[in-house]
Design a protein around this motif. Structure first.
Motif, PDB file in Angstrom:
ATOM      1  N   PHE A 350       0.849  -1.186   0.000  1.00  0.00           N
ATOM      2  CA  PHE A 350       0.000   0.000   0.000  1.00  0.00           C
ATOM      3  C   PHE A 350       0.889   1.242   0.000  1.00  0.00           C
ATOM      4  O   PHE A 350       1.669   1.460   0.914  1.00  0.00           O
ATOM      5  N   VAL A 351       0.764   2.059  -1.062  1.00  0.00           N
ATOM      6  CA  VAL A 351       1.514   3.312  -1.189  1.00  0.00           C
ATOM      7  C   VAL A 351       0.568   4.454  -0.842  1.00  0.00           C
ATOM      8  O   VAL A 351      -0.498   4.587  -1.448  1.00  0.00           O
ATOM      9  N   ASN A 352       0.933   5.287   0.161  1.00  0.00           N
ATOM     10  CA  ASN A 352       0.026   6.345   0.600  1.00  0.00           C
ATOM     11  C   ASN A 352       0.785   7.502   1.219  1.00  0.00           C
ATOM     12  O   ASN A 352       1.993   7.447   1.429  1.00  0.00           O
ATOM     13  N   HIS A 353       0.042   8.569   1.558  1.00  0.00           N
ATOM     14  CA  HIS A 353       0.625   9.795   2.115  1.00  0.00           C
ATOM     15  C   HIS A 353       0.868   9.718   3.619  1.00  0.00           C
ATOM     16  O   HIS A 353       1.471  10.623   4.191  1.00  0.00           O
ATOM     17  N   CYS A 354       0.337   8.722   4.278  1.00  0.00           N
ATOM     18  CA  CYS A 354       0.421   8.582   5.736  1.00  0.00           C
ATOM     19  C   CYS A 354      -0.395   9.654   6.466  1.00  0.00           C
ATOM     20  O   CYS A 354       0.034  10.229   7.468  1.00  0.00           O
ATOM     21  N   GLY A 355      -1.621   9.903   5.946  1.00  0.00           N
ATOM     22  CA  GLY A 355      -2.576  10.684   6.711  1.00  0.00           C
ATOM     23  C   GLY A 355      -2.951   9.896   7.963  1.00  0.00           C
ATOM     24  O   GLY A 355      -2.847   8.662   7.984  1.00  0.00           O
ATOM     25  N   TYR A 356      -3.412  10.582   8.998  1.00  0.00           N
ATOM     26  CA  TYR A 356      -3.588   9.922  10.295  1.00  0.00           C
ATOM     27  C   TYR A 356      -4.666   8.837  10.266  1.00  0.00           C
ATOM     28  O   TYR A 356      -4.478   7.754  10.816  1.00  0.00           O
ATOM     29  N   GLY A 357      -5.802   9.101   9.596  1.00  0.00           N
ATOM     30  CA  GLY A 357      -6.855   8.087   9.515  1.00  0.00           C
ATOM     31  C   GLY A 357      -6.400   6.874   8.715  1.00  0.00           C
ATOM     32  O   GLY A 357      -6.617   5.723   9.111  1.00  0.00           O
ATOM     33  N   THR A 358      -5.737   7.142   7.590  1.00  0.00           N
ATOM     34  CA  THR A 358      -5.209   6.053   6.752  1.00  0.00           C
ATOM     35  C   THR A 358      -4.165   5.249   7.509  1.00  0.00           C
ATOM     36  O   THR A 358      -4.083   4.018   7.360  1.00  0.00           O
ATOM     37  N   MET A 359      -3.368   5.919   8.330  1.00  0.00           N
ATOM     38  CA  MET A 359      -2.345   5.234   9.123  1.00  0.00           C
ATOM     39  C   MET A 359      -2.959   4.118   9.963  1.00  0.00           C
ATOM     40  O   MET A 359      -2.445   2.999  10.008  1.00  0.00           O
ATOM     41  N   TRP A 360      -4.078   4.409  10.613  1.00  0.00           N
ATOM     42  CA  TRP A 360      -4.721   3.387  11.452  1.00  0.00           C
ATOM     43  C   TRP A 360      -5.269   2.245  10.606  1.00  0.00           C
ATOM     44  O   TRP A 360      -5.240   1.084  11.015  1.00  0.00           O
ATOM     45  N   GLU A 361      -5.757   2.565   9.412  1.00  0.00           N
ATOM     46  CA  GLU A 361      -6.277   1.516   8.531  1.00  0.00           C
ATOM     47  C   GLU A 361      -5.169   0.569   8.102  1.00  0.00           C
ATOM     48  O   GLU A 361      -5.344  -0.652   8.116  1.00  0.00           O
ATOM     49  N   LEU A 384       7.110   8.425  12.671  1.00  0.00           N
ATOM     50  CA  LEU A 384       6.650   7.462  13.678  1.00  0.00           C
ATOM     51  C   LEU A 384       6.634   6.054  13.098  1.00  0.00           C
ATOM     52  O   LEU A 384       7.099   5.094  13.726  1.00  0.00           O
ATOM     53  N   MET A 385       6.136   5.909  11.879  1.00  0.00           N
ATOM     54  CA  MET A 385       6.022   4.594  11.249  1.00  0.00           C
ATOM     55  C   MET A 385       7.381   4.037  10.837  1.00  0.00           C
ATOM     56  O   MET A 385       7.644   2.837  10.978  1.00  0.00           O
ATOM     57  N   VAL A 386       8.259   4.907  10.314  1.00  0.00           N
ATOM     58  CA  VAL A 386       9.543   4.458   9.745  1.00  0.00           C
ATOM     59  C   VAL A 386      10.637   4.362  10.806  1.00  0.00           C
ATOM     60  O   VAL A 386      11.308   3.339  10.931  1.00  0.00           O
ATOM     61  N   ASN A 387      10.810   5.438  11.586  1.00  0.00           N
ATOM     62  CA  ASN A 387      11.934   5.500  12.526  1.00  0.00           C
ATOM     63  C   ASN A 387      11.650   4.852  13.873  1.00  0.00           C
ATOM     64  O   ASN A 387      12.531   4.218  14.449  1.00  0.00           O
ATOM     65  N   GLU A 388      10.440   5.043  14.383  1.00  0.00           N
ATOM     66  CA  GLU A 388      10.132   4.592  15.737  1.00  0.00           C
ATOM     67  C   GLU A 388       9.560   3.167  15.753  1.00  0.00           C
ATOM     68  O   GLU A 388      10.062   2.293  16.438  1.00  0.00           O
ATOM     69  N   LEU A 389       8.485   2.949  14.975  1.00  0.00           N
ATOM     70  CA  LEU A 389       7.819   1.635  14.981  1.00  0.00           C
ATOM     71  C   LEU A 389       8.411   0.666  13.961  1.00  0.00           C
ATOM     72  O   LEU A 389       8.208  -0.546  14.062  1.00  0.00           O
TER      73      LEU A 389
END
Length: 459
Positions: A350-361, A384-389
């Motif tokens: 899934f390629v996306n902008h990492c909007g907050y709602g989409t992030m949870w999906e 948060l997604m790349v470096n932390e998690l």
């Protein structure tokens, strides 16, 4: 059907909602309203008059959620009839902030009439004083990541060097953020005027500082350290968490047209791309992305709004593109059921902008994740997604800040390569997170605890 109230939910609350004039704020506020109304609480939702018809279909409890329309005053510099950030370029949104503040008297009249127990707000820095004057509590509700809000606590000025801009706030809980120097100018938006006499940064920090409590749309399991950081920044102020409050999908099955097309491909082989309806690319950016998907050599489904200057996606396709990709690539210009598509067994990336709602999906999906953030809060979500998690990769931008077809293709191939150690680590980390987040009653527990926190606040 309304669920039975828990024994600890002794008082049904009367709550007013007054979000910033943007669909990325209206919709999360309304999703929370639905969760609260499901428990029997009454909601008064303040919003621009012209926006109300666009949100009525999302209101699941019209007997408990009442809309109160506002007339958005005209401000010189704001496009005619503008009532939200939709169609208003970022450089002109300071005028929308002036119009937003210009509804003060209408908001005061409505709140004086309904006399709520609590008012939820975000950009309305003047709401807490109004609430105190009228005799009720105010709750700042942050609908973006607490990581983003943590960064906003740092004072930013136009005179800062790149190095100063990129320096993290003291005691920041995520030293792995490591901003890129190319993002410095984008972070400067916080130093820009945003309404009368306030910068964006000052508006948010004042809104948080003046509130009776802070509420955030997150799980502690994902953003606990940032929630604690914000609490400390605001002298131990109560921090209440709602969870992401994602709506239940009414349609449980994909339409036949999607199933038929996706079923032609092997499990986990299709790359899906969606940036949301608010993202409109330049034609050359649009074409470069499509060429990147083509270059990956993988089947793909791309759902993007037609680029600027085009009425359809078909007229914007690169020359010879359709003939080259044949039936292995589909470009679609309308709305797509993103959540259901992410669950289809053929979707592998899934390629996306990492909007907050989409992030949870996507955290609740089994797809590999490739991120192309556009605006500052998306950039912070991406960190948060790349470096932390460590559950996603980001496509690198060139010196011109554009995404090249080669870099997009390389990122897709990296996460889709079953022999790649990076791909295995991303998949493992995401699977662990999904196991935690997918617990059946987690969201329900958060809402029950949230309501209890609200009731404690007004005692």
């Amino acid at each position: 059907m309304m669920k039975n109230l828990d024994s600890n939910s002794s008082k049904l609350l009367d709550i007013a909602m007054f979000p910033w004039f943007a669909f990325g704020h209206f919709i999360p506020f309304l999703h929370l309203s639905n969760k609260l109304a499901e428990k029997g609480h009454k909601i008064s939702f303040l919003l621009p008059k012209g926006i109300q018809p666009k949100l009525e279909q999302i209101n699941q409890y019209p007997n408990l959620i009442q809309f109160f329309p506002l007339l958005v005053p005209h401000v010189e510099g704001l496009p005619p009839a503008a009532e939200s950030t939709a169609g208003v370029p970022p450089r002109l949104q300071k005028y929308l902030a002036m119009a937003f503040d210009g509804t003060h008297q209408q908001v005061e009249a409505i709140l004086s009439f309904i006399k709520p127990d609590l008012v939820f707000y975000d950009f309305g820095h003047w709401v807490p004083a109004l609430a105190r004057q009228l005799g009720f509590k105010s709750v700042f509700y942050g609908v973006v990541s607490t990581m983003s809000l943590s960064i906003i606590t740092k004072k930013v000025t136009k005179e800062m060097t790149v190095e100063e801009l990129l320096e993290l706030p003291p005691a920041y809980p995520c030293p792995a953020v490591n901003y890129k120097s190319a993002e410095a100018d984008r972070l400067l938006f916080k130093a820009e005027p945003f309404g009368d006499g306030l910068t964006f940064q000052e508006r948010i920090t004042t809104s948080m500082k003046q509130s009776d409590a802070l509420a955030f749309r997150t799980y502690r399991e994902i953003e606990g350290p940032f929630c604690d950081y914000l609490s400390k920044q605001h002298h131990g102020k109560s921090v209440l968490l709602t969870g992401p409050c994602l709506p239940e999908t009414k349609t449980k099955q994909l339409e036949e047209k999607w199933v038929d097309w996706l079923s032609k491909f092997e499990p986990k082989s299709v790359v899906f791309c969606s940036f949301g309806s608010q993202s409109i690319l330049q034609k050359d950016e649009f074409q470069e992305l499509l060429l990147g998907f083509e270059l990956s050599g993988l089947p793909f489904l791309v759902a993007l709004t037609p680029p600027q200057g085009c009425t359809t996606v078909e007229e914007a396709l690169p020359q010879g593109f359709e003939e080259r990709v044949g039936g292995s690539g589909l470009v679609y210009g309308g709305w797509v059921p993103q959540e259901l598509l992410l669950k289809h067994p053929s979707i592998g990336c899934f390629v996306n902008h990492c909007g907050y709602g989409t992030m949870w999906e996507f955290l609740l999906s089994d797809c590999q994740i490739v991120l192309i953030p556009e605006i500052p809060d998306q950039m912070l979500n991406t960190r948060l997604m790349v470096n932390e998690l460590k559950v996603a990769v980001e496509v690198e931008r060139g010196e011109n800040k554009q995404i090249s077809k080669e870099d997009l293709s390389q990122a897709i191939k990296l996460v889709m390569d079953e022999d790649s150690e990076i791909a295995r680590v991303l998949k493992s980390n995401r699977a662990k997170l999904k196991e935690t987040l997918a617990k059946g009653d987690l969201q329900e527990q958060y809402i029950d605890n949230f309501i209890q926190g609200l009731q404690d606040l007004i005692k």
